[in-house]
Structure formats: structure tokens, C-alpha cells
Design an enzyme around this catalytic site. Structure first.
Site, PDB file in Angstrom:
ATOM      1  CG  ASN A 276      39.065  45.003  36.755  1.00  0.00           C
ATOM      2  OD1 ASN A 276      39.936  44.940  37.633  1.00  0.00           O
ATOM      3  ND2 ASN A 276      38.945  46.033  35.939  1.00  0.00           N
ATOM      4  CD1 TRP A 277      37.102  40.979  41.903  1.00  0.00           C
ATOM      5  CD2 TRP A 277      38.652  40.242  43.346  1.00  0.00           C
ATOM      6  NE1 TRP A 277      36.792  39.686  42.234  1.00  0.00           N
ATOM      7  CE2 TRP A 277      37.718  39.202  43.116  1.00  0.00           C
ATOM      8  CE3 TRP A 277      39.727  39.997  44.219  1.00  0.00           C
ATOM      9  CZ2 TRP A 277      37.820  37.954  43.730  1.00  0.00           C
ATOM     10  CZ3 TRP A 277      39.825  38.749  44.832  1.00  0.00           C
ATOM     11  CH2 TRP A 277      38.880  37.739  44.599  1.00  0.00           C
ATOM     12  CE  LYS A 278      36.921  48.462  37.493  1.00  0.00           C
ATOM     13  NZ  LYS A 278      36.110  49.536  36.943  1.00  0.00           N
TER      14      LYS A 278
ATOM     15  CG  HIS B 198      40.578  48.810  33.069  1.00  0.00           C
ATOM     16  ND1 HIS B 198      40.124  50.018  33.522  1.00  0.00           N
ATOM     17  CD2 HIS B 198      39.535  47.945  33.154  1.00  0.00           C
ATOM     18  CE1 HIS B 198      38.845  49.897  33.869  1.00  0.00           C
ATOM     19  NE2 HIS B 198      38.470  48.648  33.657  1.00  0.00           N
TER      20      HIS B 198
ATOM     21  CD  GLU C 198      38.776  51.870  36.355  1.00  0.00           C
ATOM     22  OE1 GLU C 198      39.441  51.012  36.950  1.00  0.00           O
ATOM     23  OE2 GLU C 198      37.537  51.838  36.274  1.00  0.00           O
TER      24      GLU C 198
ATOM     25  CD  GLU D 297      36.099  46.892  30.607  1.00  0.00           C
ATOM     26  OE1 GLU D 297      35.414  46.262  31.401  1.00  0.00           O
ATOM     27  OE2 GLU D 297      37.136  47.495  30.927  1.00  0.00           O
TER      28      GLU D 297
ATOM     29  N   GLY E  17      31.298  51.625  35.626  1.00  0.00           N
ATOM     30  CA  GLY E  17      31.018  52.110  36.974  1.00  0.00           C
ATOM     31  C   GLY E  17      29.942  53.180  37.047  1.00  0.00           C
TER      32      GLY E  17
ATOM     33  CB  SER F   5      27.120  49.216  34.065  1.00  0.00           C
ATOM     34  OG  SER F   5      27.746  50.397  34.571  1.00  0.00           O
TER      35      SER F   5
ATOM     36  N   GLY G 230      33.242  44.632  36.758  1.00  0.00           N
ATOM     37  CA  GLY G 230      33.877  45.378  37.839  1.00  0.00           C
ATOM     38  C   GLY G 230      33.066  45.258  39.118  1.00  0.00           C
ATOM     39  N   GLY G 231      32.258  46.267  39.387  1.00  0.00           N
ATOM     40  CA  GLY G 231      31.505  46.351  40.639  1.00  0.00           C
ATOM     41  C   GLY G 231      30.772  45.076  41.032  1.00  0.00           C
TER      42      GLY G 231
HETATM   43  P1  PGA Z   1      31.976  47.997  36.092  1.00  0.00           P
HETATM   44  O1  PGA Z   1      33.513  47.938  35.625  1.00  0.00           O
HETATM   45  O2  PGA Z   1      31.398  46.620  35.862  1.00  0.00           O
HETATM   46  O3  PGA Z   1      32.028  48.382  37.537  1.00  0.00           O
HETATM   47  O4  PGA Z   1      31.296  49.019  35.226  1.00  0.00           O
HETATM   48  C1  PGA Z   1      33.905  47.214  34.500  1.00  0.00           C
HETATM   49  C2  PGA Z   1      35.401  47.353  34.284  1.00  0.00           C
HETATM   50  O5  PGA Z   1      35.927  48.452  34.455  1.00  0.00           O
HETATM   51  O6  PGA Z   1      36.090  46.372  33.940  1.00  0.00           O
END
Ligand code: PGA
Length: 250
Positions: A10-12, A94, A96, A166, A172, A211, A232-233
Site C-alpha cells: 500500500n504505497w499510500k 483503510h 486512514e 490492521e 506506521g 509495521s 505500507g512503509g
Molecule cells: P505500515 O502501514 O506497514 O507502514 O505500518 C500498513 C498499512 O497502513 O497498510
């Protein structure tokens, strides 16, 4: 029950078109047989990234969608256009989006119906906040999110469903759930799925997200009900993402 492990990045709101295309070009020959892999760029990078991934085993997904197909909905993107851009997956709900953009179980449900109608693969995100977990609400929240997302959708239409568990406090933050916390939540989610969709629950992939890094992926992915990861990251760097993909190979 053998479920094909599925790792999605997930590149956001990260990576330009050029950066996304370069990452996919590097990833193409790093997908082992028996592992499903997708990357989810911004909407504007969807088409070029899908072109770059063409003919490889790297799939491409959108990070959200709207539920109306076409029309006067300024700023929105529907499954019809996501499919037209060459993507196969859509991330929905998600945390967010729930936190910053008023996403609710009801809007997730509407979007899920639209994604399924278009034949795209939905990745439905669920997960509790730290306050909810510490307040003893974990199971109630997960149950509400699963039941709300799937409301009114017959099991026969949910063959491709992917769930991403999640925990919001792990996204994050570098605070990964323990393998036991992850497994317990995944087993609970699968039990909720069973109550709604019956034995299809044994075929639904449940990804863990929050994470996930190269150094914790193997242990998380080794849990019986953890069928992949939403990353994500660590999905923004080819070496890290490829290492997580490699860790999914049993
Ligand atoms: P993260 O994000 O791996 O940076 O914690 C995961 C996500 O939000 O899908």
C-alpha cells in the site's frame, strides 16, 4: 486449508509515476511461484504502473474507490475506471480513510458491492484503535466491521474477498502486533466470517498489516490464520518489499 499467501504493498500518498514504475520493474522477477503479489499506487500512477507490470505476476490495485460507476461525481474514481486503467484489486476501508475521510462500515459496504460487481478483488481493511483494544472492545469492533462490510452480500459473490486485519496502533508506528495477538485476531475474524459466509471463511485470505518489515514478516506469516500482509512503509523500497514477498514463500 491451503490458502495462497498474498502480499500487497500500500504505497499510500507516496512514489511518483517514475518511482512506481521503476519499483515494479525491479519487483517483476522477484515474485516466487506460489505467492500472490500486488502494489497499490496513487490513482494517477495506476495506469503506468499497470502497464509496467503487464505480463508479470505483479498485480496492481487502487487504494479506494467510489461506488457509482460514472456520472457527475467530481473527484471520484469508480471500479469501472480502475479496471480500465489495468488494475485488478481495490483496497477498501483503510483506517486512514476511516479516520481522515469519514469512511464508515456503510460506505465500505457500498464500495465493496461496486468492486465485486466489476469483478475486481477487494481488500477490506479492518482493525481496532489502541483505545478500543485497551477498553476491551477488540472483538466487538472487529465483528461490527466484518458484519457491516459484508451486509447483504451473498456468500457466492464473496469468493475473491481478502480481509486485511490492521490494528490501527501498529500502522506506521513500528509497533507490530505480537504474533500471538495477530493470530488471535485473525482466528477471531475467521470465526466471524464463518458466521456470515459459512465454509467460504476457510478460503478467505486474511492479511496482517501494521509495521510489517523484512525482519518480522516470516514469523507473522508463519501463523496459521495469517495469509499474507498489507505492507505500507516497507513496500516503498524494493529490497524490503522483495524480502517480505520472499518470506511468504513457505
Ligand atoms: P505500515 O502501514 O506497514 O507502514 O505500518 C500498513 C498499512 O497502513 O497498510
Amino acid at each position: 486449508m491451503a490458502r495462497i499467501p498474498f502480499i500487497a504493498g500500500n504505497w499510500k500518498l507516496n512514489l511518483s509515476v517514475a518511482e512506481g514504475v521503476a519499483l515494479v520493474q525491479g519487483l517483476k522477477d522477484k515474485v516466487p511461484a506460489g505467492v500472490e503479489v500486488a502494489v497499490c499506487p496513487t490513482f494517477v500512477a495506476l495506469y503506468p504502473v499497470a502497464q509496467a507490470a503487464k505480463g508479470s505476476s505483479v498485480g496492481v490495485g487502487a487504494q479506494d474507490c467510489y461506488w457509482k460507476e460514472t456520472g457527475a461525481f467530481t473527484g471520484e474514481v469508480s471500479p469501472t475506471f480502475i479496471a480500465d486503467a489495468g488494475a485488478q484489486y481495490v483496497v477498501l476501508g483503510h483506517s486512514e480513510r476511516r479516520q481522515f475521510f469519514n469512511e464508515t462500515d456503510q460506505t465500505v459496504n457500498q464500495k465493496l458491492k461496486a468492486v465485486l460487481a466489476k469483478g475486481l478483488v477487494p481488500i477490506v481493511c479492518i482493525g481496532e484503535t489502541l483505545t478500543e483494544r485497551e477498553g476491551g472492545q477488540l472483538e466487538a469492533v472487529l465483528k461490527r466491521q466484518v458484519v457491516g462490510a459484508l451486509d447483504g452480500i451473498p456468500a457466492a459473490q464473496l469468493e475473491t474477498l481478502v480481509i486485511a486485519y490492521e490494528p490501527v496502533w501498529a500502522i506506521g508506528t513500528g509497533k507490530v502486533a505480537t504474533t500471538q495477538q495477530a493470530q488471535d485476531a485473525h482466528a477471531f475474524v475467521r470465526a466471524q466470517l464463518r458466521a456470515v459466509v459459512g465454509e467460504l471463511a476457510d478460503r478467505v485470505r486474511i492479511q496482517y498489516g501494521g509495521s510489517v518489515k523484512p525482519d518480522n514478516a516470516k514469523e507473522l506469516l508463519g501463523q496459521p490464520d495469517v495469509d499474507g500482509a498489507l505492507v505500507g512503509g516497507a513496500s516503498l523500497k524494493l529490497a524490503d518489499f522483495a524480502a517480505i514477498v520472499a518470506a511468504a514463500k513457505a
